[in-house]
Design a protein around this motif. Structure first.
Motif, short mmCIF file in Angstrom:
data_model
loop_
_atom_site.label_atom_id
_atom_site.label_comp_id
_atom_site.label_asym_id
_atom_site.label_seq_id
_atom_site.Cartn_x
_atom_site.Cartn_y
_atom_site.Cartn_z
N GLY A 17 16.27 -9.88 -30.56
CA GLY A 17 17.70 -10.14 -30.73
C GLY A 17 18.38 -10.72 -29.50
N PHE A 18 17.62 -11.42 -28.65
CA PHE A 18 18.19 -12.01 -27.44
C PHE A 18 18.46 -13.50 -27.65
N ARG A 19 19.53 -13.98 -27.06
CA ARG A 19 19.73 -15.41 -26.88
C ARG A 19 18.98 -15.79 -25.60
N GLN A 20 18.76 -17.07 -25.40
CA GLN A 20 18.03 -17.51 -24.20
C GLN A 20 18.70 -17.03 -22.92
N ASP A 21 20.02 -17.14 -22.86
CA ASP A 21 20.71 -16.75 -21.64
C ASP A 21 20.61 -15.24 -21.40
N GLU A 22 20.61 -14.45 -22.46
CA GLU A 22 20.48 -13.00 -22.32
C GLU A 22 19.10 -12.61 -21.81
N SER A 26 18.06 -10.84 -18.23
CA SER A 26 17.26 -9.62 -18.19
C SER A 26 16.02 -9.76 -17.32
N LEU A 27 15.47 -10.96 -17.28
CA LEU A 27 14.24 -11.22 -16.51
C LEU A 27 14.53 -11.76 -15.10
N ASN A 28 15.80 -12.00 -14.80
CA ASN A 28 16.19 -12.64 -13.55
C ASN A 28 15.60 -14.05 -13.42
N PHE A 29 15.59 -14.76 -14.55
CA PHE A 29 15.17 -16.16 -14.59
C PHE A 29 16.43 -16.99 -14.86
N ILE A 34 13.84 -20.38 -19.46
CA ILE A 34 13.43 -19.89 -20.78
C ILE A 34 13.33 -21.07 -21.75
N SER A 35 14.31 -21.95 -21.71
CA SER A 35 14.29 -23.12 -22.58
C SER A 35 13.07 -23.99 -22.30
N TYR A 36 12.77 -24.22 -21.03
CA TYR A 36 11.59 -25.02 -20.66
C TYR A 36 10.30 -24.38 -21.16
N CYS A 50 3.01 -12.22 -16.90
CA CYS A 50 2.89 -10.75 -16.90
C CYS A 50 4.26 -10.08 -17.02
N ILE A 51 5.25 -10.61 -16.32
CA ILE A 51 6.61 -10.05 -16.39
C ILE A 51 7.13 -10.14 -17.82
N ILE A 52 6.93 -11.27 -18.46
CA ILE A 52 7.40 -11.48 -19.83
C ILE A 52 6.65 -10.56 -20.80
N ALA A 53 5.33 -10.48 -20.67
CA ALA A 53 4.54 -9.62 -21.55
C ALA A 53 4.96 -8.16 -21.40
#
Length: 127
Positions: A17-22, A26-29, A34-36, A50-53
């Motif tokens: 339920g996240f938008r790209q910006d959210e 959350s990941l400090n990216f 995220i779009s790329y 690993c951070i994303i997983a």
């Protein structure tokens, strides 16, 4: 070239339920990162994979497309505990729980449909 990582990332993001910006926040990216990743314009390094997983509580193999199993069930004690508790319920209570799960799944599908519409609108607005 296949972009299975990007497809999996987008799927996991929408399921959560996240938008790209959210998600980026959350990941400090950066949001663009995220779009790329989702479009395959860029591929993350191992540390970011690993951070994303870890964030989505899935295996690295899943997010890279090496398996369709999000987690290895044999090592997931919570799932095994759930099945043990489920077996101890009466048939009536098992049916009630299954109905609740089906209802939650239907609600989640509807939430994903709404999130997809919002993403399409966001993509349209940002172009």
């Amino acid at each position: 070239m296949d972009n299975l990582f990007g497809e999996r990332l987008r799927q996991l993001r929408k399921e959560a339920g996240f938008r790209q910006d959210e998600l980026a926040s959350s990941l400090n990216f950066a949001r663009a990162t995220i779009s790329y990743y989702e479009t395959g314009t860029r591929i993350p390094d191992i540390q970011k994979i690993c951070i994303i997983a870890d964030f989505f509580n899935v295996s690295v193999d899943y997010i890279l497309g090496r398996t369709d199993m999000k987690k290895f069930i044999a090592t997931n004690n919570e799932v095994m505990d759930f099945f043990e508790m489920f077996k101890l319920l009466s048939r009536t209570k098992q049916n009630e729980l299954l109905l609740s799960i089906r209802t939650l799944r239907q609600q989640q599908k509807e939430e994903l449909r709404v999130a997809e519409r919002i993403d399409k609108l966001d993509d349209f607005v940002t172009k």
